[in-house]
Design an enzyme around this catalytic site. Structure first.
Site, mmCIF file in Angstrom:
data_model
loop_
_atom_site.group_PDB
_atom_site.id
_atom_site.type_symbol
_atom_site.label_atom_id
_atom_site.label_comp_id
_atom_site.label_asym_id
_atom_site.label_seq_id
_atom_site.Cartn_x
_atom_site.Cartn_y
_atom_site.Cartn_z
ATOM 1 N N GLY A 105 45.471 40.854 34.041
ATOM 2 C CA GLY A 105 44.422 39.900 34.848
ATOM 3 C C GLY A 105 43.361 39.365 34.016
ATOM 4 O O GLY A 105 43.156 39.746 32.945
ATOM 5 N N GLY A 108 35.304 37.873 34.807
ATOM 6 C CA GLY A 108 34.341 37.299 34.011
ATOM 7 C C GLY A 108 33.797 38.128 32.679
ATOM 8 O O GLY A 108 33.358 37.850 31.958
ATOM 9 N N PHE A 109 34.473 39.299 32.626
ATOM 10 C CA PHE A 109 34.378 40.455 31.790
ATOM 11 C C PHE A 109 35.247 39.944 30.637
ATOM 12 O O PHE A 109 34.963 40.181 29.165
ATOM 13 C CB PHE A 109 34.498 41.907 31.992
ATOM 14 C CG PHE A 109 35.764 41.945 32.738
ATOM 15 C CD1 PHE A 109 37.005 42.043 31.972
ATOM 16 C CD2 PHE A 109 35.938 42.038 34.028
ATOM 17 C CE1 PHE A 109 38.056 42.338 32.666
ATOM 18 C CE2 PHE A 109 37.027 41.786 34.579
ATOM 19 C CZ PHE A 109 38.247 42.374 34.267
ATOM 20 N N VAL A 112 42.453 41.843 31.033
ATOM 21 C CA VAL A 112 43.112 43.086 31.207
ATOM 22 C C VAL A 112 44.465 43.154 30.695
ATOM 23 O O VAL A 112 45.223 42.383 31.166
ATOM 24 C CB VAL A 112 43.086 43.845 32.701
ATOM 25 C CG1 VAL A 112 43.939 45.072 32.809
ATOM 26 C CG2 VAL A 112 41.576 43.643 33.068
ATOM 27 N N LYS A 136 41.189 47.051 29.491
ATOM 28 C CA LYS A 136 40.225 46.092 29.786
ATOM 29 C C LYS A 136 39.350 45.892 28.673
ATOM 30 O O LYS A 136 38.454 46.697 27.945
ATOM 31 C CB LYS A 136 39.216 46.454 30.860
ATOM 32 C CG LYS A 136 38.356 45.323 31.440
ATOM 33 C CD LYS A 136 37.208 46.108 32.273
ATOM 34 C CE LYS A 136 37.639 46.011 33.656
ATOM 35 N NZ LYS A 136 36.462 46.370 34.550
ATOM 36 N N ASP A 230 30.528 46.235 45.072
ATOM 37 C CA ASP A 230 31.405 45.147 44.816
ATOM 38 C C ASP A 230 32.923 45.381 45.504
ATOM 39 O O ASP A 230 33.887 45.126 44.791
ATOM 40 C CB ASP A 230 31.476 44.855 43.209
ATOM 41 C CG ASP A 230 31.856 43.735 43.130
ATOM 42 O OD1 ASP A 230 31.522 42.475 43.877
ATOM 43 O OD2 ASP A 230 32.339 43.256 41.846
#
Length: 409
Positions: A105, A108-109, A112, A136, A230
């Site tokens: 996936g 914004g970071f 993964v 991640k 979140d």
């Protein structure tokens, strides 16, 4: 090398924070952030900011300056020492050099990746052997991402529950920031609801809702409550048995304690899921999570996204469109995900709609606690009153009625 591995993650983090976060200039207001003068939270604002960054919603009067002291971990215990500290080279090997076909996936970071390690070790394993993990990787230039990276370690390093994704370890080397989690074989609820060709069965939807509710209830009910902040379908991950686990604690925040009613924070989260009073004031409480849970329940019921610009005007904001229909039994069954094709519990749908209705109350005090939500959801997994059976029974009765009338004559 051994000396570095045994020093604990906080020592390594502290060394890096001083050079990366404190010396950095305050983040500039996002061009997509809510204007300082905006005090109204409605469908128009939701639609206007649909394409905004998921984690950038500036509260009124804060002008984009964070009031959170989130550069440092807040944990005072030693639970983080249980985490494995990986080298960048180990994770590079474990993921096959971060090859594109191992990507699980993207956010914004960063990305993964899927990888393999030896059990209870940082040693890379051959693909298909050892323990499967999700790695991640944070983008080096992501300032807010670094703070979230620290928060992730801080919370998941000490919080352990069957409905929270397990953090196995981390890597901090030069400008590299990586986190290593248990692998969740079935991906996110978002993928199953909105991207898969086959519809997610009703029984699985209920099971997932219960698991997610248990996760939030655990966070809210601890001696030191935690507000997730979140909650959304993309952060609900599923294992092989469709057990739900909450992931991504980058925005989690310690809740109010003692006589305090709320925590004042910079407004961060995802449009379409954030509670209206939080967007307007920046006042954070556990009831903000309850609102977000209500949004996800409506997504589970309807198979629609919380915000969808492809829908006709008036239907783009899911809550604005669906909430008036949740309390009306006749209208309710017209908004149920058509892909379910009547393969759902009649009573279950009505009860989920009722729970969602109260979770989405404009008044936070009118919303139930997650403990109450969890207890209301659990009995729904045993219901067998499938809609297609009721529909078939109704049609049979209609066909039989004229025949009985003829026999009387």
């Amino acid at each position: 090398m051994e000396e570095k591995r045994n020093c604990g993650c906080w020592g390594a983090i502290a060394q890096r924070i001083g050079g990366i976060c404190r010396s950095s200039a305050a983040p500039r207001p996002s061009p997509n952030s809510i204007p300082k003068t905006s005090l109204v939270h409605d469908a128009a604002i939701e639609a206007q900011h649909l394409n905004a960054s998921n984690h950038e919603m500036n509260a009124p009067n804060e002008a984009g300056v964070s009031v959170e002291n989130s550069d440092k971990p807040t944990s005072g215990d030693n639970s983080h020492l249980q985490l494995l500290q990986f080298t960048f080279q180990e994770l590079k090997i474990a993921t096959g050099n971060f090859r594109p076909d191992s990507i699980l996936g993207e956010g914004g970071f960063g990305y993964v990746f899927k990888g393999w390690i030896e059990e209870n070790s940082t040693t890379p394993a051959k693909p298909g052997t050892g323990v499967t993990v999700a790695v991640k990787s944070l983008k080096p230039d992501a300032l807010q991402g670094h703070r979230e990276w620290v928060a992730e370690i801080d919370f998941l390093g000490q919080l352990h529950h069957p409905n929270l994704v397990k953090l196995l370890g981390y890597c901090i080397e030069d400008d590299q920031r990586l986190l290593v989690y248990e692998f969740m074989a079935r991906g996110s609820l978002e993928n199953h609801l909105f991207r898969r060709a086959l519809p997610l069965p009703w029984s699985n939807r209920i099971k997932i809702a219960i698991g997610a509710a248990k996760g939030l209830a655990f966070l809210h009910g601890g001696a030191k409550p935690v507000i997730y902040r979140d909650f959304k379908t993309s952060n609900i991950l599923l294992d092989l048995e469709y057990n739900a686990k909450l992931s991504d604690f980058g925005l989690a925040k310690a809740g109010p304690e003692g006589d305090k009613t709320h925590v004042s924070t910079r407004v961060l989260g995802t449009y379409g899921y954030a509670a209206p009073e939080y967007v307007m004031t920046g006042h954070l409480t556990s009831k903000n999570d309850v609102y977000s849970f209500g949004v996800v329940l409506v997504e589970i019921l309807t198979g629609r996204r919380s915000m969808d610009k492809k829908r006709p005007r008036g239907e783009q904001n899911l809550v604005a469109w669906a909430r008036p229909q949740l309390g009306d039994k006749r209208r309710l069954f017209h908004i149920i995900d058509p892909r379910l094709e009547l393969n759902y519990s009649m009573k279950g749908v009505q009860k989920v709609a009722q729970i969602a209705y109260y979770c989405l109350s404009r008044d936070p005090k009118a919303r139930p606690s997650m403990e109450e939500v969890m207890k209301d959801l659990i009995p729904l997994q045993d219901l067998n009153d499938l809609a297609y059976r009721s529909f078939r029974s109704s049609r049979s009765s209609q066909k039989a009625s004229p025949q009985r009338g003829k026999s009387r004559r």
